[in-house]
Design a protein around this motif. Structure first.
Motif, PDB file in Angstrom:
ATOM      1  N   ALA A 145      -1.492 -12.664  -0.224  1.00  0.00           N
ATOM      2  CA  ALA A 145      -2.982 -11.827  -0.317  1.00  0.00           C
ATOM      3  C   ALA A 145      -2.750 -10.743   0.831  1.00  0.00           C
ATOM      4  O   ALA A 145      -2.081 -10.755   1.885  1.00  0.00           O
ATOM      5  CB  ALA A 145      -4.025 -12.832   0.463  1.00  0.00           C
ATOM      6  N   ARG A 146      -3.357  -9.633   0.569  1.00  0.00           N
ATOM      7  CA  ARG A 146      -3.456  -8.646   1.608  1.00  0.00           C
ATOM      8  C   ARG A 146      -4.032  -8.713   2.848  1.00  0.00           C
ATOM      9  O   ARG A 146      -5.301  -9.379   2.622  1.00  0.00           O
ATOM     10  CB  ARG A 146      -3.719  -7.258   0.910  1.00  0.00           C
ATOM     11  N   ASN A 147      -3.721  -8.109   3.858  1.00  0.00           N
ATOM     12  CA  ASN A 147      -4.550  -8.157   5.189  1.00  0.00           C
ATOM     13  C   ASN A 147      -5.931  -7.877   4.948  1.00  0.00           C
ATOM     14  O   ASN A 147      -6.817  -8.259   5.575  1.00  0.00           O
ATOM     15  CB  ASN A 147      -3.824  -7.620   6.386  1.00  0.00           C
ATOM     16  N   SER A 148      -6.197  -6.691   4.280  1.00  0.00           N
ATOM     17  CA  SER A 148      -7.304  -6.130   4.223  1.00  0.00           C
ATOM     18  C   SER A 148      -8.191  -6.814   3.488  1.00  0.00           C
ATOM     19  O   SER A 148      -9.509  -7.036   3.767  1.00  0.00           O
ATOM     20  CB  SER A 148      -7.335  -4.478   3.493  1.00  0.00           C
ATOM     21  N   ASP A 149      -8.004  -7.531   2.539  1.00  0.00           N
ATOM     22  CA  ASP A 149      -8.674  -8.553   1.424  1.00  0.00           C
ATOM     23  C   ASP A 149      -9.076  -9.714   2.137  1.00  0.00           C
ATOM     24  O   ASP A 149     -10.368 -10.028   2.062  1.00  0.00           O
ATOM     25  CB  ASP A 149      -7.777  -8.813   0.216  1.00  0.00           C
ATOM     26  N   VAL A 150      -8.144 -10.336   3.050  1.00  0.00           N
ATOM     27  CA  VAL A 150      -8.446 -11.439   4.014  1.00  0.00           C
ATOM     28  C   VAL A 150      -9.784 -11.003   4.658  1.00  0.00           C
ATOM     29  O   VAL A 150     -10.526 -11.620   5.035  1.00  0.00           O
ATOM     30  CB  VAL A 150      -7.132 -12.168   4.526  1.00  0.00           C
ATOM     31  N   ALA A 151      -9.542  -9.795   5.516  1.00  0.00           N
ATOM     32  CA  ALA A 151     -10.413  -9.356   6.668  1.00  0.00           C
ATOM     33  C   ALA A 151     -11.653  -9.400   5.881  1.00  0.00           C
ATOM     34  O   ALA A 151     -12.935  -9.544   6.609  1.00  0.00           O
ATOM     35  CB  ALA A 151     -10.034  -8.092   7.142  1.00  0.00           C
ATOM     36  N   ALA A 152     -11.862  -8.697   4.727  1.00  0.00           N
ATOM     37  CA  ALA A 152     -13.186  -8.597   4.001  1.00  0.00           C
ATOM     38  C   ALA A 152     -14.028  -9.701   3.404  1.00  0.00           C
ATOM     39  O   ALA A 152     -14.847  -9.657   2.796  1.00  0.00           O
ATOM     40  CB  ALA A 152     -12.890  -7.491   2.852  1.00  0.00           C
ATOM     41  N   ALA A 188      -8.014  -5.558  13.640  1.00  0.00           N
ATOM     42  CA  ALA A 188      -7.371  -4.735  15.169  1.00  0.00           C
ATOM     43  C   ALA A 188      -6.033  -4.713  14.664  1.00  0.00           C
ATOM     44  O   ALA A 188      -5.395  -3.873  15.564  1.00  0.00           O
ATOM     45  CB  ALA A 188      -7.814  -5.759  16.276  1.00  0.00           C
ATOM     46  N   GLY A 189      -5.442  -4.716  13.840  1.00  0.00           N
ATOM     47  CA  GLY A 189      -4.003  -4.730  13.847  1.00  0.00           C
ATOM     48  C   GLY A 189      -3.865  -3.535  12.854  1.00  0.00           C
ATOM     49  O   GLY A 189      -4.283  -3.147  11.948  1.00  0.00           O
ATOM     50  N   ALA A 190      -2.807  -2.598  13.226  1.00  0.00           N
ATOM     51  CA  ALA A 190      -2.182  -1.242  12.437  1.00  0.00           C
ATOM     52  C   ALA A 190      -3.188  -0.420  12.110  1.00  0.00           C
ATOM     53  O   ALA A 190      -4.072  -0.093  12.819  1.00  0.00           O
ATOM     54  CB  ALA A 190      -1.164  -1.839  11.469  1.00  0.00           C
ATOM     55  N   SER A 191      -3.120   0.002  10.873  1.00  0.00           N
ATOM     56  CA  SER A 191      -4.045   1.323  10.196  1.00  0.00           C
ATOM     57  C   SER A 191      -4.515   0.475   9.122  1.00  0.00           C
ATOM     58  O   SER A 191      -4.197  -0.368   8.327  1.00  0.00           O
ATOM     59  CB  SER A 191      -3.492   2.338   9.990  1.00  0.00           C
ATOM     60  N   ALA A 192      -5.721   1.017   8.378  1.00  0.00           N
ATOM     61  CA  ALA A 192      -6.265   0.721   7.009  1.00  0.00           C
ATOM     62  C   ALA A 192      -5.170   0.836   6.081  1.00  0.00           C
ATOM     63  O   ALA A 192      -5.135  -0.108   5.306  1.00  0.00           O
ATOM     64  CB  ALA A 192      -7.353   1.589   6.990  1.00  0.00           C
ATOM     65  N   GLN A 193      -4.422   1.750   5.891  1.00  0.00           N
ATOM     66  CA  GLN A 193      -3.325   2.032   4.962  1.00  0.00           C
ATOM     67  C   GLN A 193      -2.169   0.874   5.123  1.00  0.00           C
ATOM     68  O   GLN A 193      -1.920   0.371   4.218  1.00  0.00           O
ATOM     69  CB  GLN A 193      -2.588   3.314   5.127  1.00  0.00           C
ATOM     70  N   ILE A 194      -1.916   0.436   6.295  1.00  0.00           N
ATOM     71  CA  ILE A 194      -0.804  -0.664   6.480  1.00  0.00           C
ATOM     72  C   ILE A 194      -1.678  -2.078   6.020  1.00  0.00           C
ATOM     73  O   ILE A 194      -0.850  -2.812   5.310  1.00  0.00           O
ATOM     74  CB  ILE A 194      -0.378  -0.632   8.001  1.00  0.00           C
ATOM     75  N   ARG A 238      -4.622   2.298  23.511  1.00  0.00           N
ATOM     76  CA  ARG A 238      -5.462   3.244  22.815  1.00  0.00           C
ATOM     77  C   ARG A 238      -6.066   2.263  21.785  1.00  0.00           C
ATOM     78  O   ARG A 238      -5.711   1.336  21.456  1.00  0.00           O
ATOM     79  CB  ARG A 238      -4.450   4.345  22.035  1.00  0.00           C
ATOM     80  N   SER A 239      -7.152   3.024  21.235  1.00  0.00           N
ATOM     81  CA  SER A 239      -8.006   2.305  20.430  1.00  0.00           C
ATOM     82  C   SER A 239      -7.519   1.969  18.990  1.00  0.00           C
ATOM     83  O   SER A 239      -8.176   1.215  18.225  1.00  0.00           O
ATOM     84  CB  SER A 239      -9.302   2.766  20.490  1.00  0.00           C
ATOM     85  N   SER A 240      -6.459   2.675  18.686  1.00  0.00           N
ATOM     86  CA  SER A 240      -5.962   2.650  17.064  1.00  0.00           C
ATOM     87  C   SER A 240      -4.290   2.600  17.319  1.00  0.00           C
ATOM     88  O   SER A 240      -3.877   3.256  17.860  1.00  0.00           O
ATOM     89  CB  SER A 240      -6.467   3.942  16.333  1.00  0.00           C
TER      90      SER A 240
END
Length: 328
Positions: free
Chosen positions: A71-78, A95-101, A233-235
């Motif tokens: 499962a992709r991190n973005s899918d779990v978060a959403a 809070a981790g990495a960037s949206a692309q990662i 930093r925030s990102s």
């Protein structure tokens, strides 16, 4: 980068057989392993692509959640169940990495990512016991602002970089594994090792084992939870200190509490001492700070990171205050 063989697995059994035959490494999204190969920190002879295996997120019969390792991190978060029942996990992932990662990174790969210590990555010029056992650790007397204050040793002071794993530690997650010896499960809090005298041994994985899923139990503390990450930093920055916490209040007292810390140790640090102080007590900032003091009593600072100890205490108290409604 050296040449290597590449194979794509179509099942868990297929993946385990391929890795055993080729002595290969498993490849998920590649967001960490490929970087390590580019830096000549790792040079596997073969890669077994497991990114096409189970990526499902399913509710269990007892009200928990089973998350496939692919499962992709973005899918779990959403995912709506994650957001509603495990908000600390959704926040940690975002809070981790960037949206692309996050769109590439997998749950299994996130658990297995290695430290971002600059000395570990500097394969041509720095001493690192994690990369080359017995070489020494340049971070101890070097630039160590981001390094560990808990659970470190004379052999390694690196920290674990994952945000997701801090939340999983607080949630009492279980890691499901399959390897040549069959299937087994390990508690996430026991999955990662502290460095001791063998910092190159980072997890409890046996040769050829593959992470297949992560399982979460349900609970009121999981639902009333939060994740806070303090960074430069925030990102796109790793945590100096992070706190994942869940709190269950019954009749004005703390019936259950779960706390884990990130950015302070070589593994996600479960705050057992703080939890013991808090259970059964009426919430309040004085109590929260007392619990934080107990947890950080064993911390040891290096030349550049003493600030982390007080920062961790204040962040623990702030997150618990947010969850209880008793802010300073």
């Amino acid at each position: 980068m050296r040449s290597f063989e590449y194979q794509r697995a179509v099942s868990v059994r297929d993946a385990v057989a391929m890795a055993g035959a080729s002595q290969g490494r498993y490849l998920g999204g590649g967001t960490n392993l490929v970087d390590l190969m580019r830096q000549s920190v790792e040079a596997p002879h073969a890669l077994v692509d497991v990114s096409g295996l189970s990526a499902t997120i399913d509710e269990t019969d007892d009200g928990g959640l089973l998350i496939g390792a692919a499962a992709r991190n973005s899918d779990v978060a959403a995912h709506p169940v994650v957001r509603a029942r495990y908000p600390m996990l959704a926040r940690a992932l975002l809070a981790g990495a960037s949206a692309q990662i996050r769109n590439m990174a997998t749950v299994g790969g996130n658990i297995l990512q290695r430290t971002r210590c600059a000395y570990f990555y500097d394969a041509s010029g720095s001493r690192c016991n994690k990369r080359e056992p017995g070489a020494g650790c340049d971070a101890i007397d070097g630039l160590n602002r981001s390094h560990a204050v808990l659970g470190a040793s004379d052999h390694c002071v690196a920290t674990h970089p994952s945000d997701m794993c801090v939340a999983l530690a607080a949630l009492d997650a279980t890691v499901h594994l399959t390897g040549p010896g069959g299937a087994r499960s390990v508690a996430l809090v026991d999955f990662h090792r502290l460095p001791g005298t063998d910092p190159q041994l980072e997890t409890m994985l046996r040769p050829g084992e593959l992470i297949t899923a992560v399982e979460l139990a349900s609970g009121a503390a999981a639902q009333n939870s939060a994740y806070r990450k303090v960074r430069d930093r925030s990102s796109y920055a790793f945590a100096l200190v992070s706190v994942a916490a869940g709190l269950e209040l019954v009749d004005g007292r703390i019936a259950d509490v779960r706390i884990a810390l990130g950015g302070v140790a070589a593994k996600p640090w479960r705050a057992i001492g703080a939890e013991a102080v808090l259970r059964g007590q009426a919430p309040g900032q004085e109590l929260f700070l007392m619990a934080a003091e107990v947890e950080m009593a064993g911390a040891a600072a290096l030349s550049g990171n003493a600030f982390k100890i007080d920062l961790a205490k204040r962040t623990i108290a702030a997150v618990l205050g947010e969850l209880s409604g008793d802010r300073a």
